[in-house]
Design an enzyme around this catalytic site. Structure first.
Site, PDB file in Angstrom:
ATOM      1  N   HIS A 229       0.710  -0.705   0.062  1.00 62.67           N
ATOM      2  CA  HIS A 229       0.223   0.062   0.013  1.00 62.67           C
ATOM      3  C   HIS A 229       1.021   1.096   0.036  1.00 62.67           C
ATOM      4  O   HIS A 229       0.497   2.382  -0.205  1.00 62.67           O
ATOM      5  CB  HIS A 229      -0.875  -0.195   1.098  1.00 62.67           C
ATOM      6  CG  HIS A 229      -0.401   0.046   1.924  1.00 62.67           C
ATOM      7  ND1 HIS A 229       0.362  -1.147   2.836  1.00 62.67           N
ATOM      8  CD2 HIS A 229      -0.556   1.485   3.153  1.00 62.67           C
ATOM      9  CE1 HIS A 229       1.108  -0.123   4.168  1.00 62.67           C
ATOM     10  NE2 HIS A 229       0.434   0.925   4.863  1.00 62.67           N
TER      11      HIS A 229
HETATM   12  N1  UDP Z   1      -3.564  -5.784   9.442  1.00 62.96           N
HETATM   13  C1  UDP Z   1      -4.689  -6.090   8.954  1.00 62.96           C
HETATM   14  N2  UDP Z   1      -5.566  -6.729   7.926  1.00 62.96           N
HETATM   15  C2  UDP Z   1      -4.756  -6.464   6.520  1.00 62.96           C
HETATM   16  C3  UDP Z   1      -3.540  -5.561   6.776  1.00 62.96           C
HETATM   17  C4  UDP Z   1      -3.042  -5.604   7.654  1.00 62.96           C
HETATM   18  O1  UDP Z   1      -5.521  -6.154  10.085  1.00 62.96           O
HETATM   19  O2  UDP Z   1      -5.400  -7.296   5.582  1.00 62.96           O
HETATM   20  C5  UDP Z   1      -3.279  -5.307   9.849  1.00 62.96           C
HETATM   21  C6  UDP Z   1      -1.586  -6.044  10.637  1.00 62.96           C
HETATM   22  O3  UDP Z   1      -1.797  -6.870  11.234  1.00 62.96           O
HETATM   23  C7  UDP Z   1      -0.808  -5.083  10.835  1.00 62.96           C
HETATM   24  C8  UDP Z   1      -1.684  -3.427  10.783  1.00 62.96           C
HETATM   25  O4  UDP Z   1      -2.771  -3.994   9.947  1.00 62.96           O
HETATM   26  O5  UDP Z   1      -1.084  -4.934  12.521  1.00 62.96           O
HETATM   27  C9  UDP Z   1      -0.467  -2.508   9.698  1.00 62.96           C
HETATM   28  O6  UDP Z   1      -1.117  -1.706   9.387  1.00 62.96           O
HETATM   29  P1  UDP Z   1      -0.677  -1.430   7.941  1.00 62.96           P
HETATM   30  O7  UDP Z   1       0.124  -2.504   6.254  1.00 62.96           O
HETATM   31  O8  UDP Z   1      -1.590  -0.381   7.107  1.00 62.96           O
HETATM   32  O9  UDP Z   1       0.152   0.263   8.017  1.00 62.96           O
HETATM   33  P2  UDP Z   1       1.691   0.441   8.552  1.00 62.96           P
HETATM   34  O10 UDP Z   1       2.570  -0.783   9.723  1.00 62.96           O
HETATM   35  O11 UDP Z   1       2.402  -0.317   7.370  1.00 62.96           O
HETATM   36  O12 UDP Z   1       2.219   2.275   8.725  1.00 62.96           O
END
Ligand code: UDP
Length: 385
Positions: A229
């Site tokens: 993403h």
């Molecule tokens: N996550 C979720 N469902 C999904 C994809 C990710 O619950 O389909 C959770 C994942 O386990 C983690 C969080 O979302 O706890 C990560 O979010 P994201 O990747 O959007 O954000 P980033 O960490 O890159 O800021």
């Protein structure tokens, strides 16, 4: 009411969350703060993420109490969204008169609300800081992480938030080093571990009880899990097409499950880009518990997420990070992460290495499920005076 208690609170920490990764981080913090009867900890939901799959499901599954205040900012460009957060948070902060504002992570809500708090003039002086200080304390959880890539909007949010924060809670030693190099005084910085891992360890058993792996017809240990993403990977159709093409080759070796973030789905549809081959399952984002189960049972995870690099490390599952940098180097030195880059020339060899080599069994220090408790105790030491 945000809290039942018999004693009047001695201080108020206004907690902010707005986007999917924020909810995972705020859950244990709210629990730790609200377990202290002398602390009031209302929750503001900025509404950066608002649909069920990216917001409500986390409240339901992680037992996060309903927000006390919702700003409903919704989606917009970075500037417009941040401006809207600032505009809508200021009157809330003025009405609440918090002694501290706590922000997590690196999203627009993090910098927007930290900025409002840093310029707020309270009606009361803060007892712990003497009569002169009337600005609430700004608390940043997950401070100091740096990718050293200013092309990432999150990197700008991290750096700006840290420079105006009074209490900075770091999840890994690299963050402490980065903050020191930027001239943040040591006494503001606390290495406390990782609140995302608090949530993971508390939810693991329930996650493994979900039926998602069988429902999707997957063999435990026999599939890869993909998430994408980051704007740098999904906004340019040529880059997205290159990534999906190399992942097509990965899928020929290990079937892939791809819960598609709404941003990525929109870019795939707009650019007419999608994975080929029959060995993909393209699904909507799944709830936290289901996703944790999918990670736990995967042969490997391929991702550009920040938090997922950390979760796979604790789960002992190999992670290939589809980026050129990581702000979470402990997941490489003390975990299961390999930085795989964003081009075929680097991703394919990293995939082969991942299939060949077992993961190390090292784990980062303090990623033990107690980080939020350490944070609440440190806040107490400063504010309960
Ligand atoms: N996550 C979720 N469902 C999904 C994809 C990710 O619950 O389909 C959770 C994942 O386990 C983690 C969080 O979302 O706890 C990560 O979010 P994201 O990747 O959007 O954000 P980033 O960490 O890159 O800021």
């Amino acid at each position: 009411m945000w809290q039942n208690r018999d004693v009047a609170p001695s201080y108020k920490v206004l907690c902010v969350a707005g986007a999917r990764p924020n909810f995972v981080k705020i859950a244990p913090l709210l629990r730790a703060l609200r377990s202290r009867p002398h602390v009031a900890a209302p929750l503001v939901h900025t509404g950066q993420h608002y649909d069920r799959a990216l917001s409500q499901v986390f409240f339901d599954q992680l037992g996060i109490p309903a927000p006390d205040l919702s700003l409903d900012v919704g989606s917009a460009s970075h500037a417009q969204q941040t401006a809207e957060i600032i505009k809508r948070f200021e009157p809330v902060a003025i009405a609440e008169q918090p002694d501290a504002v706590l922000v997590v992570g690196d999203v627009n809500s993090t910098i927007g609300c930290a900025l409002v708090a840093s310029k707020l003039e309270l009606d009361h002086a803060l007892p712990w800081a003497g009569p002169a200080r009337r600005r609430p304390l700004v608390i940043h959880v997950e401070a100091g992480l740096r990718s050293f890539d200013d092309g990432m909007p999150e990197e700008i949010n991290r750096k700006l938030t840290d420079v105006i924060s009074d209490l900075l809670f770091a999840s890994e030693p690299s963050a402490v080093t980065n903050l020191r190099a930027e001239g943040i005084p040591d006494e503001r910085v606390h290495l406390v571990g990782n609140v995302m891992i608090d949530t993971l360890l508390a939810a693991r058993e329930r996650a493994l009880a979900t039926d998602v792996v069988t429902r999707l017809g997957l063999t435990p240990g026999g599939y890869g899990l993909v998430t994408l993403h980051r704007p740098s990977n999904v906004d340019d159709p040529r880059q997205l097409a290159e990534l999906l093409a190399v992942l097509d080759d990965v899928a020929a070796e290990v079937p892939l499950v791809f819960p598609i973030h709404p941003r990525t789905r929109a870019r795939m549809e707009a650019g007419g880009v999608r994975p080929f081959g029959a060995r993909w399952q393209l699904i909507d984002p799944v709830g936290y518990l289901e996703f944790l189960h999918l990670q736990s049972a995967a042969r490997l995870v391929l991702t550009d997420s920040g938090g997922i690099q950390e979760e796979t490390t604790i789960l002992g599952v190999r992670c290939l990070t589809l980026r050129d940098s990581t702000e979470r180097p402990a997941t490489i030195t003390d975990g299961t992460n390999l930085l795989a880059g964003t081009r075929r020339e680097t991703i394919w060899p990293a995939f082969q290495q991942a299939m060949r080599e077992p993961c190390s069994d090292r784990r980062p220090a303090l990623w033990d499920g107690q980080a939020a408790e350490r944070i609440a105790a440190a806040i107490d030491r400063t504010l309960a005076q």
